[in-house]
Design a protein around this motif. Structure first.
Motif, PDB file in Angstrom:
ATOM      1  N   CYS A 109     -45.022  -6.846  14.315  1.00 39.75           N
ATOM      2  CA  CYS A 109     -45.431  -7.596  13.136  1.00 39.75           C
ATOM      3  C   CYS A 109     -44.925  -6.907  11.856  1.00 39.75           C
ATOM      4  O   CYS A 109     -45.027  -5.694  11.702  1.00 39.75           O
ATOM      5  CB  CYS A 109     -46.956  -7.713  13.094  1.00 39.75           C
ATOM      6  N   SER A 110     -44.418  -7.730  10.940  1.00 42.05           N
ATOM      7  CA  SER A 110     -43.907  -7.176   9.688  1.00 42.05           C
ATOM      8  C   SER A 110     -44.982  -7.132   8.595  1.00 42.05           C
ATOM      9  O   SER A 110     -44.715  -6.670   7.485  1.00 42.05           O
ATOM     10  CB  SER A 110     -42.711  -8.008   9.206  1.00 42.05           C
ATOM     11  N   ALA A 111     -46.169  -7.587   8.907  1.00 43.34           N
ATOM     12  CA  ALA A 111     -47.261  -7.539   7.914  1.00 43.34           C
ATOM     13  C   ALA A 111     -47.568  -6.083   7.574  1.00 43.34           C
ATOM     14  O   ALA A 111     -47.467  -5.211   8.430  1.00 43.34           O
ATOM     15  CB  ALA A 111     -48.498  -8.225   8.468  1.00 43.34           C
ATOM     16  N   PRO A 112     -47.957  -5.826   6.317  1.00 43.91           N
ATOM     17  CA  PRO A 112     -48.280  -4.451   5.936  1.00 43.91           C
ATOM     18  C   PRO A 112     -49.393  -3.849   6.801  1.00 43.91           C
ATOM     19  O   PRO A 112     -49.375  -2.673   7.116  1.00 43.91           O
ATOM     20  CB  PRO A 112     -48.731  -4.562   4.484  1.00 43.91           C
ATOM     21  N   ASP A 113     -50.352  -4.679   7.184  1.00 44.21           N
ATOM     22  CA  ASP A 113     -51.436  -4.230   8.056  1.00 44.21           C
ATOM     23  C   ASP A 113     -51.528  -5.237   9.208  1.00 44.21           C
ATOM     24  O   ASP A 113     -52.090  -6.318   9.045  1.00 44.21           O
ATOM     25  CB  ASP A 113     -52.754  -4.170   7.291  1.00 44.21           C
ATOM     26  N   PRO A 114     -50.978  -4.892  10.377  1.00 44.72           N
ATOM     27  CA  PRO A 114     -50.973  -5.846  11.500  1.00 44.72           C
ATOM     28  C   PRO A 114     -52.364  -6.355  11.879  1.00 44.72           C
ATOM     29  O   PRO A 114     -52.493  -7.471  12.364  1.00 44.72           O
ATOM     30  CB  PRO A 114     -50.358  -5.036  12.647  1.00 44.72           C
ATOM     31  N   GLN A 116     -54.536  -7.392   9.887  1.00 44.50           N
ATOM     32  CA  GLN A 116     -54.814  -8.546   9.028  1.00 44.50           C
ATOM     33  C   GLN A 116     -53.887  -9.724   9.305  1.00 44.50           C
ATOM     34  O   GLN A 116     -54.050 -10.790   8.724  1.00 44.50           O
ATOM     35  CB  GLN A 116     -54.694  -8.131   7.552  1.00 44.50           C
ATOM     36  N   CYS A 117     -52.954  -9.543  10.212  1.00 44.03           N
ATOM     37  CA  CYS A 117     -52.004 -10.606  10.570  1.00 44.03           C
ATOM     38  C   CYS A 117     -52.771 -11.819  11.096  1.00 44.03           C
ATOM     39  O   CYS A 117     -53.656 -11.677  11.946  1.00 44.03           O
ATOM     40  CB  CYS A 117     -51.039 -10.082  11.628  1.00 44.03           C
TER      41      CYS A 117
END
Length: 134
Positions: A109-114, A116-117
């Motif tokens: 996942c490229s989200a800063p905090d996976p 919170q994905c």
């Protein structure tokens, strides 16, 4: 083929002698005699142990496996029981595939905090639902 002693069967099948004695106690296999204190088995025990191992691998209990043998110890397979287990396995495979895909997504996942994905939150939601349903 000659009779096999418990040590030979254990070595050939990678099943501990204690498990072989337990299977015998449960009536899943039968010794054909003894050589001193060591149990002896006929060569057919190898096929029976293969069936027991296969049954355990797919999730049958030892009692269910015991019902797969007739009074003479020959395999007697119930088609409906096998089909029901196959359907159960298909369902489990589907669930495991979804879980695997979810884990791969979170790992990449490229989200800063996976955590919170949105996709990860969906996975957690399904897990929560399974806790309360299952």
């Amino acid at each position: 083929m000659k009779e096999l002693d418990i040590g030979e069967v254990a070595k050939l099948t990678n099943i501990a002698p204690s498990a072989l004695r337990f299977y015998e106690k449960k009536g899943l296999i039968r010794s054909v005699g003894r050589n001193g204190l060591r149990r002896q088995y006929g060569p057919d025990v190898l096929n029976k142990l293969a069936l027991i191992t296969l049954g355990r691998t797919v999730g049958f209990t030892l009692n269910e496996i015991g019902e797969m043998f007739d009074a003479q110890g020959n395999p007697s397979l119930d088609s409906m029981l096998l089909l029901n287990k196959a359907e159960e396995l298909d369902k489990t495979i589907g669930q495991l595939k979804k879980a695997s895909e979810g884990l791969k997504h979170v790992a990449n996942c490229s989200a800063p905090d996976p955590v919170q994905c949105p996709n990860f939150q969906k996975i957690l939601g399904r897990a929560r639902a399974a806790l309360f349903i299952g």
